[in-house]
Design an enzyme around this catalytic site. Structure first.
Site, PDB file in Angstrom:
ATOM      1  N   HIS A  22      -8.395 -84.383  47.577  1.00  0.00           N
ATOM      2  CA  HIS A  22      -7.193 -83.675  47.113  1.00  0.00           C
ATOM      3  C   HIS A  22      -5.991 -84.610  47.207  1.00  0.00           C
ATOM      4  O   HIS A  22      -5.258 -84.642  48.195  1.00  0.00           O
ATOM      5  CB  HIS A  22      -6.951 -82.409  47.944  1.00  0.00           C
ATOM      6  CG  HIS A  22      -5.997 -81.455  47.275  1.00  0.00           C
ATOM      7  ND1 HIS A  22      -6.370 -80.210  46.813  1.00  0.00           N
ATOM      8  CD2 HIS A  22      -4.687 -81.565  46.962  1.00  0.00           C
ATOM      9  CE1 HIS A  22      -5.336 -79.598  46.262  1.00  0.00           C
ATOM     10  NE2 HIS A  22      -4.296 -80.418  46.345  1.00  0.00           N
ATOM     11  N   HIS A  24      -2.926 -86.090  44.437  1.00  0.00           N
ATOM     12  CA  HIS A  24      -2.346 -86.072  43.094  1.00  0.00           C
ATOM     13  C   HIS A  24      -1.821 -87.459  42.711  1.00  0.00           C
ATOM     14  O   HIS A  24      -1.435 -88.249  43.565  1.00  0.00           O
ATOM     15  CB  HIS A  24      -1.227 -85.040  43.018  1.00  0.00           C
ATOM     16  CG  HIS A  24      -1.729 -83.639  43.123  1.00  0.00           C
ATOM     17  ND1 HIS A  24      -2.223 -82.945  42.042  1.00  0.00           N
ATOM     18  CD2 HIS A  24      -1.844 -82.815  44.193  1.00  0.00           C
ATOM     19  CE1 HIS A  24      -2.609 -81.738  42.442  1.00  0.00           C
ATOM     20  NE2 HIS A  24      -2.396 -81.644  43.736  1.00  0.00           N
ATOM     21  N   HIS A 207      -6.666 -75.079  41.842  1.00  0.00           N
ATOM     22  CA  HIS A 207      -5.876 -74.749  43.025  1.00  0.00           C
ATOM     23  C   HIS A 207      -5.874 -73.224  43.193  1.00  0.00           C
ATOM     24  O   HIS A 207      -5.915 -72.490  42.210  1.00  0.00           O
ATOM     25  CB  HIS A 207      -4.425 -75.203  42.850  1.00  0.00           C
ATOM     26  CG  HIS A 207      -4.214 -76.672  43.038  1.00  0.00           C
ATOM     27  ND1 HIS A 207      -4.998 -77.614  42.437  1.00  0.00           N
ATOM     28  CD2 HIS A 207      -3.290 -77.356  43.767  1.00  0.00           C
ATOM     29  CE1 HIS A 207      -4.563 -78.834  42.786  1.00  0.00           C
ATOM     30  NE2 HIS A 207      -3.524 -78.697  43.586  1.00  0.00           N
ATOM     31  N   GLU A 210      -3.032 -70.837  48.327  1.00  0.00           N
ATOM     32  CA  GLU A 210      -2.023 -71.489  49.171  1.00  0.00           C
ATOM     33  C   GLU A 210      -0.751 -70.652  49.158  1.00  0.00           C
ATOM     34  O   GLU A 210      -0.369 -70.074  50.165  1.00  0.00           O
ATOM     35  CB  GLU A 210      -1.724 -72.910  48.679  1.00  0.00           C
ATOM     36  CG  GLU A 210      -0.686 -73.611  49.556  1.00  0.00           C
ATOM     37  CD  GLU A 210      -0.200 -74.938  48.999  1.00  0.00           C
ATOM     38  OE1 GLU A 210       0.191 -75.798  49.819  1.00  0.00           O
ATOM     39  OE2 GLU A 210      -0.176 -75.118  47.780  1.00  0.00           O
ATOM     40  N   ASP A 288      -2.760 -84.399  49.600  1.00  0.00           N
ATOM     41  CA  ASP A 288      -2.033 -83.695  48.543  1.00  0.00           C
ATOM     42  C   ASP A 288      -1.037 -84.628  47.833  1.00  0.00           C
ATOM     43  O   ASP A 288      -1.386 -85.267  46.851  1.00  0.00           O
ATOM     44  CB  ASP A 288      -1.356 -82.454  49.117  1.00  0.00           C
ATOM     45  CG  ASP A 288      -1.093 -81.384  48.074  1.00  0.00           C
ATOM     46  OD1 ASP A 288      -1.337 -81.639  46.873  1.00  0.00           O
ATOM     47  OD2 ASP A 288      -0.658 -80.276  48.435  1.00  0.00           O
ATOM     48  N   ASP A 289       0.201 -84.683  48.331  1.00  0.00           N
ATOM     49  CA  ASP A 289       1.258 -85.511  47.718  1.00  0.00           C
ATOM     50  C   ASP A 289       2.018 -86.238  48.818  1.00  0.00           C
ATOM     51  O   ASP A 289       3.133 -85.854  49.154  1.00  0.00           O
ATOM     52  CB  ASP A 289       2.237 -84.631  46.927  1.00  0.00           C
ATOM     53  CG  ASP A 289       1.604 -83.996  45.707  1.00  0.00           C
ATOM     54  OD1 ASP A 289       1.373 -84.717  44.730  1.00  0.00           O
ATOM     55  OD2 ASP A 289       1.331 -82.786  45.752  1.00  0.00           O
TER      56      ASP A 289
END
Length: 351
Positions: A22, A24, A207, A210, A288-289
């Site tokens: 995961h 991006h 996704h 969340e 994630d980011d």
């Protein structure tokens, strides 16, 4: 007596083989790399993007809008072939340094098509660089992700493009995703795009779970038949739903740092990872980011350790990350053996 509870150092965690599922595309950058790309293009970016500390955003739409605006600002400097290659190479280098053996990097080629003459050449450059960065011990594969902020017909176009590059090894498209604010769009309307991807042999990686809770996870399960859920942490609120995810073999990509940064939980240590694992869910920790949320992959394992996960449990999280990945069998087999050796070595050192 063997001590499975002794603290594991960052250096030891960096040596733990991991699959990173995961991450991006533009969000994988460091602040320094983003600055380098911005200077090369003579672009001034918002000062808040140039800070080295993680964002704290509110979990409402305003918080998400702020996150999206920052991501879009960063993407303005990731244009053209050199920049696309730099992002893939940078992600590979940083992840390798933290013990990653298999990286599934998620990209929506639409955001990079402008300077490339379309989504096809944009994706092809990303795939080519993913192949360049891969070898016998480390692989980069690509997940093509549609945005739920756009029309579902756009998602079908992306699914057809992903299908043309479908594969099961480095430098291929291994799955189809659906990202962005899960409170936007109608999940069921994206089902045709996921059918196109599935018919080409691609895994389903939307996704969900969340920013919205169990009801939305159910909708996603019914409409998109996920192989893994991006996040899925809110399934912890509904034992029956969590049991259904486990029995269907749906993996979860849990990103503690970003959950905390987006205000879903007060701190990363409050993410209900223990509840998910105890129920039998297979989890892959993800960053994630990191450009916006700060910590990278090793820190997610350090967070699990602070939650009370033992050395053996950290090793099992790493094993499960490969089990629910699309990595070729030889990479998974070697990684599992090396994780066993890591576990024995670390526990042996601590008693």
């Amino acid at each position: 007596m063997v001590n499975d509870l002794a603290p594991v150092t960052t250096e030891q965690l960096n040596l733990l083989p991991k699959a990173h599922l995961h991450l991006h595309f533009t969000g994988s950058l460091t602040v320094d790399k983003l600055q380098e790309l911005a200077q090369a293009r003579n672009v001034r970016l918002p000062r808040v993007l140039m800070r080295h500390d993680p964002m704290r955003l509110s979990p409402d739409r305003r918080g998400w809008f702020r996150f999206q605006r920052l991501y879009d600002s960063a993407r303005t400097v990731v244009q053209g072939e050199d920049a696309l290659r730099a992002v893939v190479a940078n992600a590979a280098k940083l992840d390798k340094a933290e013990g990653v053996r298999w990286l599934e990097l998620q990209v929506d080629p639409t955001g990079y098509a402008g300077k490339m003459g379309g989504i096809t050449p944009a994706l092809e450059v990303v795939l080519d660089e993913a192949r360049n960065q891969s070898d016998e011990t480390f692989g980069v594969a690509i997940i093509v992700a549609a945005s739920r902020m756009k029309h579902p017909l756009d998602a079908r176009t992306l699914a057809r493009l992903a299908a043309q590059h479908a594969g099961n090894g480095p430098g291929t498209v291994v799955g189809f995703g659906l990202s962005n604010d899960e409170r936007s769009g109608d999940t069921a309307t994206f089902a045709p795009a996921f059918r196109i991807a599935s018919n080409a042999g691609l895994a389903s990686f939307p996704h969900g779970g969340e920013l919205l809770g169990p009801d939305h996870i159910r909708t996603t399960l019914d409409a998109l038949n996920p192989t893994r859920l991006g996040h899925g942490v809110r399934a912890a609120e509904d034992p029956q739903l969590l049991g259904a995810l486990v029995s269907r073999g749906v993996g979860l990509e849990v990103c503690p740092s970003s959950n905390a940064s987006l205000g879903v939980y007060p701190t990363a240590e409050d993410v209900p990872l223990r509840t998910l694992v105890r129920a039998g869910a297979k989890v892959a920790l993800g960053a994630d980011d990191p450009l916006i949320f700060g910590p990278r992959i090793t820190e997610q394992y350090a967070i699990a350790q602070r939650m009370g996960f033992t050395t053996s449990e950290l090793a099992q999280l790493a094993r499960d990350s490969f089990t629910i990945s699309t990595a070729p069998r030889h990479i998974v087999t070697r990684a599992h053996a090396d994780i066993d050796a890591w576990e024995a070595r670390v526990i042996g050192h601590s008693h």
